[in-house]
Design a protein around this motif. Sequence first.
Motif, PDB file in Angstrom:
ATOM      1  N   ASN A 221       0.785  -1.298   0.038  1.00 25.49           N
ATOM      2  CA  ASN A 221      -0.089   0.057  -0.184  1.00 25.49           C
ATOM      3  C   ASN A 221       0.905   1.185  -0.103  1.00 25.49           C
ATOM      4  O   ASN A 221       0.422   2.028  -0.627  1.00 25.49           O
ATOM      5  N   THR A 222       2.329   1.313   0.491  1.00 33.28           N
ATOM      6  CA  THR A 222       2.914   2.380   0.395  1.00 33.28           C
ATOM      7  C   THR A 222       3.397   2.778  -1.046  1.00 33.28           C
ATOM      8  O   THR A 222       3.330   3.883  -1.317  1.00 33.28           O
ATOM      9  N   ARG A 223       3.431   1.534  -1.787  1.00 33.02           N
ATOM     10  CA  ARG A 223       3.586   1.691  -3.187  1.00 33.02           C
ATOM     11  C   ARG A 223       2.491   2.639  -3.897  1.00 33.02           C
ATOM     12  O   ARG A 223       2.641   3.215  -4.814  1.00 33.02           O
ATOM     13  N   ILE A 224       1.442   2.044  -3.313  1.00 34.13           N
ATOM     14  CA  ILE A 224       0.084   2.675  -4.116  1.00 34.13           C
ATOM     15  C   ILE A 224       0.167   3.994  -3.799  1.00 34.13           C
ATOM     16  O   ILE A 224      -0.276   4.778  -4.614  1.00 34.13           O
ATOM     17  N   VAL A 225       0.122   4.287  -2.308  1.00 35.96           N
ATOM     18  CA  VAL A 225      -0.135   5.697  -1.929  1.00 35.96           C
ATOM     19  C   VAL A 225       0.895   6.465  -2.866  1.00 35.96           C
ATOM     20  O   VAL A 225       0.613   7.793  -3.344  1.00 35.96           O
ATOM     21  N   ARG A 226       2.098   6.188  -2.816  1.00 31.95           N
ATOM     22  CA  ARG A 226       3.250   7.045  -3.541  1.00 31.95           C
ATOM     23  C   ARG A 226       2.876   7.116  -5.059  1.00 31.95           C
ATOM     24  O   ARG A 226       3.065   8.209  -5.604  1.00 31.95           O
ATOM     25  N   GLY A 227       2.507   6.033  -5.882  1.00 29.82           N
ATOM     26  CA  GLY A 227       2.089   6.317  -7.265  1.00 29.82           C
ATOM     27  C   GLY A 227       0.901   7.027  -7.269  1.00 29.82           C
ATOM     28  O   GLY A 227       0.897   7.917  -8.224  1.00 29.82           O
ATOM     29  N   ALA A 228      -0.085   7.287  -6.404  1.00 32.57           N
ATOM     30  CA  ALA A 228      -1.318   7.779  -6.633  1.00 32.57           C
ATOM     31  C   ALA A 228      -0.833   9.349  -6.247  1.00 32.57           C
ATOM     32  O   ALA A 228      -1.386  10.189  -7.096  1.00 32.57           O
ATOM     33  N   LEU A 229      -0.070   9.669  -5.487  1.00 26.04           N
ATOM     34  CA  LEU A 229       0.349  10.941  -5.394  1.00 26.04           C
ATOM     35  C   LEU A 229       1.284  11.504  -6.300  1.00 26.04           C
ATOM     36  O   LEU A 229       1.084  12.703  -6.616  1.00 26.04           O
ATOM     37  N   ALA A 230       1.958  10.496  -7.033  1.00 27.62           N
ATOM     38  CA  ALA A 230       2.903  10.824  -8.021  1.00 27.62           C
ATOM     39  C   ALA A 230       2.069  11.253  -9.284  1.00 27.62           C
ATOM     40  O   ALA A 230       2.127  12.272 -10.072  1.00 27.62           O
ATOM     41  N   ASP A 231       0.799  10.604  -9.425  1.00 28.47           N
ATOM     42  CA  ASP A 231      -0.114  10.782 -10.447  1.00 28.47           C
ATOM     43  C   ASP A 231      -0.825  12.246 -10.357  1.00 28.47           C
ATOM     44  O   ASP A 231      -1.126  12.974 -11.402  1.00 28.47           O
ATOM     45  N   GLN A 232      -1.014  12.313  -9.115  1.00 28.79           N
ATOM     46  CA  GLN A 232      -1.905  13.838  -8.685  1.00 28.79           C
ATOM     47  C   GLN A 232      -1.055  15.125  -8.860  1.00 28.79           C
ATOM     48  O   GLN A 232      -1.365  16.110  -9.507  1.00 28.79           O
ATOM     49  N   THR A 233       0.423  14.820  -8.646  1.00 27.77           N
ATOM     50  CA  THR A 233       1.113  16.063  -8.957  1.00 27.77           C
ATOM     51  C   THR A 233       1.315  16.463 -10.344  1.00 27.77           C
ATOM     52  O   THR A 233       2.038  17.646 -10.465  1.00 27.77           O
ATOM     53  N   ALA A 234       1.025  15.652 -11.183  1.00 19.11           N
ATOM     54  CA  ALA A 234       0.960  16.043 -12.467  1.00 19.11           C
ATOM     55  C   ALA A 234      -0.392  16.782 -13.093  1.00 19.11           C
ATOM     56  O   ALA A 234      -0.252  17.405 -14.284  1.00 19.11           O
ATOM     57  N   THR A 235      -1.212  16.856 -12.209  1.00 15.26           N
ATOM     58  CA  THR A 235      -2.479  17.487 -12.617  1.00 15.26           C
ATOM     59  C   THR A 235      -2.265  18.981 -12.402  1.00 15.26           C
ATOM     60  O   THR A 235      -1.650  19.589 -11.733  1.00 15.26           O
ATOM     61  N   PRO A 236      -3.299  19.676 -13.236  1.00 15.02           N
ATOM     62  CA  PRO A 236      -2.905  21.248 -13.267  1.00 15.02           C
ATOM     63  C   PRO A 236      -3.281  21.989 -11.955  1.00 15.02           C
ATOM     64  O   PRO A 236      -2.583  22.888 -11.565  1.00 15.02           O
ATOM     65  N   HIS A 237      -4.153  21.430 -11.126  1.00 15.01           N
ATOM     66  CA  HIS A 237      -4.238  22.372 -10.043  1.00 15.01           C
ATOM     67  C   HIS A 237      -3.239  22.133  -8.896  1.00 15.01           C
ATOM     68  O   HIS A 237      -3.116  22.966  -8.225  1.00 15.01           O
ATOM     69  N   VAL A 238      -2.725  20.764  -8.825  1.00 12.86           N
ATOM     70  CA  VAL A 238      -1.515  20.769  -8.135  1.00 12.86           C
ATOM     71  C   VAL A 238      -0.284  21.410  -8.293  1.00 12.86           C
ATOM     72  O   VAL A 238       0.228  22.320  -7.790  1.00 12.86           O
ATOM     73  N   GLU A 239      -0.303  21.678  -9.736  1.00 15.31           N
ATOM     74  CA  GLU A 239       0.980  22.384 -10.308  1.00 15.31           C
ATOM     75  C   GLU A 239       0.768  23.776  -9.968  1.00 15.31           C
ATOM     76  O   GLU A 239       1.669  24.572 -10.010  1.00 15.31           O
ATOM     77  N   ALA A 240      -0.658  24.374 -10.124  1.00 18.08           N
ATOM     78  CA  ALA A 240      -0.634  25.623  -9.975  1.00 18.08           C
ATOM     79  C   ALA A 240      -0.441  26.106  -8.506  1.00 18.08           C
ATOM     80  O   ALA A 240      -0.077  27.060  -8.211  1.00 18.08           O
ATOM     81  N   ALA A 241      -1.048  25.076  -7.434  1.00 20.29           N
ATOM     82  CA  ALA A 241      -0.634  25.081  -6.065  1.00 20.29           C
ATOM     83  C   ALA A 241       0.999  25.292  -5.923  1.00 20.29           C
ATOM     84  O   ALA A 241       1.397  25.947  -5.096  1.00 20.29           O
ATOM     85  N   VAL A 242       1.628  24.525  -6.754  1.00 22.13           N
ATOM     86  CA  VAL A 242       3.322  24.563  -6.472  1.00 22.13           C
ATOM     87  C   VAL A 242       3.887  25.849  -7.052  1.00 22.13           C
ATOM     88  O   VAL A 242       4.557  26.529  -6.447  1.00 22.13           O
ATOM     89  N   LEU A 243       3.356  26.160  -8.304  1.00 24.94           N
ATOM     90  CA  LEU A 243       3.675  27.674  -8.686  1.00 24.94           C
ATOM     91  C   LEU A 243       3.177  28.861  -7.712  1.00 24.94           C
ATOM     92  O   LEU A 243       4.347  29.860  -7.827  1.00 24.94           O
TER      93      LEU A 243
END
Length: 337
Positions: A221-243
């Motif tokens: 499940n750690t691998r699943i959580v890490r992969g799911a969060l990695a997919d979300q970091t590529a979404t526009p709203h997360v990229e906007a929050a980083v910017l």
Amino acid sequence: MSRPAPLPRRAAPLPRRAAAWPRRAAALAVEVAGAAARRALLLVVLLAVVFAAVEALPGDAATAAAERGESAADLAARRHLLGLDRPLWERFLEWMTALPTGDLGTSAQGRQVTELLADPFPNTLLLGASAFVLTVVLSLALGCWAAARPGRLTDRLIGHAATASFAVPEFVVSVLLLLVLSLWTGWLPAVTVTGADGAPASWAMLIMPVVALVIPQTGWNTRIVRGALADQTATPHVEAAVLDGLPTRQVLLRHALPGAVPAIATGIATSTGMLLGGAVVVETLFNYPGVGTVLAGAVAARDTPLIAGVVICAGAAISLVLLAADLLRARVVGARA
């Protein structure tokens, strides 16, 4: 000249969310009903497979209980008493017909299956639920910790450790725990002693069985959580929050994690079956008073009703967790729409 009567005031339009709520509730109810029906159908198919698999094994409950020197007439009489001379489909249909009333049939020992499972199954649920909660907490913590440091040493170490822990079976982890924590150090008891109520006499006797179940599933499940969060970091709203310069912790917890909930919930719910399946092995090694020992004895005795009773209880628990995951995923997806 009389003034014209004022026109009736038009009611204010409902907010868009309030107007759409009944439609979403109806769609959610249909989805839940469909998911529950699919789970129930899967359980029926699984039980049919269990009956057929036990029937395919060499011997039956009558021959398993036969004593040396017993005549063929006595064996035939016992087979008739247990109903084994009837067709398989007839026995399965009779068992399924009684299931909605809570009757799990009579075991080859002549006792009700519900009576035989009254003490062991709650102990297995306690073991599985404890391992499940600890798995969820550790997986979320480790997965978020790794996702907060992408590509760094911490991320790589957590990823390698998660892969290695998932690759190790529960019985290997159990043997290592017994060697280190019991035989070498004496910190924890090697076997489980039951009290007057049939439960473990001390909470310390739960530690090693729970840890043996948690380690492999936490890695998965750690691998699943890490992969799911990695997919979300590529979404526009997360990229906007980083910017926008938001802190990494806030970006993960408030922007990335909510979107990753459906994938994480599905992975964790799937682990329920693995936890209960691994509990059968772990209970045997630690002499834990659960359904593992009951199931092993039932298979040796070709006791089909008892085996089916264990399967339906475990299957119902797993189906409830999967249904809860379906509800959570549907709610998150509906909230985004």
